[in-house]
Design a protein around this motif. Structure first.
Motif, short mmCIF file in Angstrom:
data_model
loop_
_atom_site.label_atom_id
_atom_site.label_comp_id
_atom_site.label_asym_id
_atom_site.label_seq_id
_atom_site.Cartn_x
_atom_site.Cartn_y
_atom_site.Cartn_z
N HIS A 106 -27.70 -49.29 -42.47
CA HIS A 106 -27.76 -50.74 -42.60
C HIS A 106 -26.38 -51.37 -42.43
O HIS A 106 -26.23 -52.40 -41.77
CB HIS A 106 -28.40 -51.13 -43.92
CG HIS A 106 -28.84 -52.55 -43.98
ND1 HIS A 106 -29.04 -53.21 -45.15
CD2 HIS A 106 -29.13 -53.45 -43.01
CE1 HIS A 106 -29.41 -54.45 -44.91
NE2 HIS A 106 -29.47 -54.63 -43.62
N GLU A 107 -25.37 -50.74 -42.98
CA GLU A 107 -24.00 -51.25 -42.81
C GLU A 107 -23.56 -51.17 -41.35
O GLU A 107 -22.88 -52.05 -40.85
CB GLU A 107 -23.03 -50.51 -43.73
CG GLU A 107 -23.18 -50.87 -45.19
CD GLU A 107 -22.97 -52.34 -45.46
OE1 GLU A 107 -22.02 -52.94 -44.91
OE2 GLU A 107 -23.76 -52.92 -46.22
N ALA A 108 -23.95 -50.10 -40.68
CA ALA A 108 -23.62 -49.97 -39.25
C ALA A 108 -24.30 -51.08 -38.45
O ALA A 108 -23.69 -51.69 -37.56
CB ALA A 108 -24.05 -48.59 -38.74
N LEU A 109 -25.55 -51.36 -38.78
CA LEU A 109 -26.26 -52.45 -38.10
C LEU A 109 -25.60 -53.79 -38.38
O LEU A 109 -25.50 -54.64 -37.49
CB LEU A 109 -27.73 -52.49 -38.54
CG LEU A 109 -28.60 -51.33 -38.05
CD1 LEU A 109 -29.96 -51.37 -38.72
CD2 LEU A 109 -28.74 -51.37 -36.53
N HIS A 110 -25.12 -54.00 -39.59
CA HIS A 110 -24.46 -55.26 -39.91
C HIS A 110 -23.15 -55.42 -39.15
O HIS A 110 -22.77 -56.55 -38.80
CB HIS A 110 -24.25 -55.39 -41.42
CG HIS A 110 -25.45 -55.96 -42.11
ND1 HIS A 110 -25.40 -56.45 -43.38
CD2 HIS A 110 -26.72 -56.13 -41.70
CE1 HIS A 110 -26.61 -56.90 -43.73
NE2 HIS A 110 -27.41 -56.71 -42.71
N ALA A 111 -22.46 -54.33 -38.88
CA ALA A 111 -21.24 -54.42 -38.07
C ALA A 111 -21.60 -54.90 -36.66
O ALA A 111 -20.89 -55.74 -36.08
CB ALA A 111 -20.54 -53.07 -38.02
N ILE A 112 -22.70 -54.39 -36.11
CA ILE A 112 -23.16 -54.85 -34.80
C ILE A 112 -23.61 -56.30 -34.89
O ILE A 112 -23.32 -57.11 -34.00
CB ILE A 112 -24.29 -53.94 -34.27
CG1 ILE A 112 -23.76 -52.54 -34.00
CG2 ILE A 112 -24.92 -54.53 -33.01
CD1 ILE A 112 -24.83 -51.52 -33.66
N LEU A 113 -24.31 -56.63 -35.95
CA LEU A 113 -24.80 -58.00 -36.14
C LEU A 113 -23.65 -59.00 -36.13
O LEU A 113 -23.75 -60.08 -35.54
CB LEU A 113 -25.60 -58.08 -37.44
CG LEU A 113 -26.44 -59.33 -37.62
CD1 LEU A 113 -27.72 -58.99 -38.36
CD2 LEU A 113 -25.71 -60.41 -38.35
N ASP A 114 -22.55 -58.64 -36.76
CA ASP A 114 -21.38 -59.54 -36.76
C ASP A 114 -20.90 -59.80 -35.33
O ASP A 114 -20.57 -60.93 -34.98
CB ASP A 114 -20.24 -58.95 -37.59
CG ASP A 114 -20.53 -58.97 -39.08
OD1 ASP A 114 -21.44 -59.70 -39.53
OD2 ASP A 114 -19.83 -58.24 -39.81
N CYS A 115 -20.89 -58.75 -34.51
CA CYS A 115 -20.46 -58.89 -33.11
C CYS A 115 -21.44 -59.76 -32.33
O CYS A 115 -21.03 -60.63 -31.55
CB CYS A 115 -20.34 -57.53 -32.45
SG CYS A 115 -19.06 -56.46 -33.17
N LEU A 116 -22.73 -59.53 -32.54
CA LEU A 116 -23.75 -60.31 -31.83
C LEU A 116 -23.71 -61.77 -32.26
O LEU A 116 -23.78 -62.67 -31.43
CB LEU A 116 -25.14 -59.71 -32.06
CG LEU A 116 -26.30 -60.43 -31.37
CD1 LEU A 116 -26.10 -60.53 -29.87
CD2 LEU A 116 -27.62 -59.73 -31.71
N ALA A 117 -23.57 -62.01 -33.55
CA ALA A 117 -23.52 -63.39 -34.04
C ALA A 117 -22.33 -64.13 -33.44
O ALA A 117 -22.45 -65.30 -33.05
CB ALA A 117 -23.45 -63.40 -35.57
N GLU A 118 -21.21 -63.46 -33.34
CA GLU A 118 -20.02 -64.07 -32.73
C GLU A 118 -20.27 -64.39 -31.27
O GLU A 118 -19.92 -65.48 -30.79
CB GLU A 118 -18.81 -63.13 -32.87
CG GLU A 118 -17.56 -63.62 -32.20
CD GLU A 118 -16.84 -64.73 -32.93
OE1 GLU A 118 -15.97 -65.38 -32.31
OE2 GLU A 118 -17.14 -64.98 -34.12
#
Length: 145
Positions: A106-118
């Motif tokens: 889940h933390e790995a997905l959130h790191a990707i999510l931060d990039c996608l949101a940006e």
């Protein structure tokens, strides 16, 4: 509902319906199952998704300091789809690196999510298509940290 460009309410209703089907143990489409799996990771949103019309009508704005749960879940769902088909090419490898570094899926997905949101934010700000290369570069940087 347009499959590729749902309205805000349609996207919210989809997530709420997927979660309802999970709770009531009803048959669901593969996409609904994927969405319910994403919701399962976020117990903080379970009551909201069961909330009906109030959840459909509410706005979350950055100045309120709240994360829009529907946006958050939708970005998660987009990432799940990207990982399945490795699109953009290299996202799966970046996820694997993040998984090793974070030791928590889940933390790995959130790191990707931060990039996608940006990337989405920049696209909206610039009134331009999303820059897939910049997104992939941000993923590689996040995975290398």
């Amino acid at each position: 509902m347009s499959l590729f460009n749902p309205s805000r309410d349609q996207a919210r209703q989809f997530l709420m319906e997927a979660w309802r089907k999970r709770i009531e143990q009803l048959p669901a489409t593969p996409l609904e199952i994927m969405a319910a799996d994403v919701v399962q990771l976020h117990p903080e949103y379970h009551a909201l998704l069961a909330g009906g019309e109030e959840a459909l009508a509410r706005d979350w704005t950055p100045d309120q300091g709240d994360t829009n749960p529907f946006l958050h879940l939708s970005l998660h769902l987009a990432i799940e789809e990207q990982l399945q088909i490795d699109q953009p090419p290299g996202i799966r490898a970046a996820y694997e690196q993040l998984l090793v570094r974070r030791d928590d899926p889940h933390e790995a997905l959130h790191a990707i999510l931060d990039c996608l949101a940006e990337a989405v934010w920049r696209s909206q700000r610039d009134h331009a298509p999303m820059d897939g290369l910049a997104y992939l570069e941000a993923l590689k940087q996040a995975a290398g940290r």
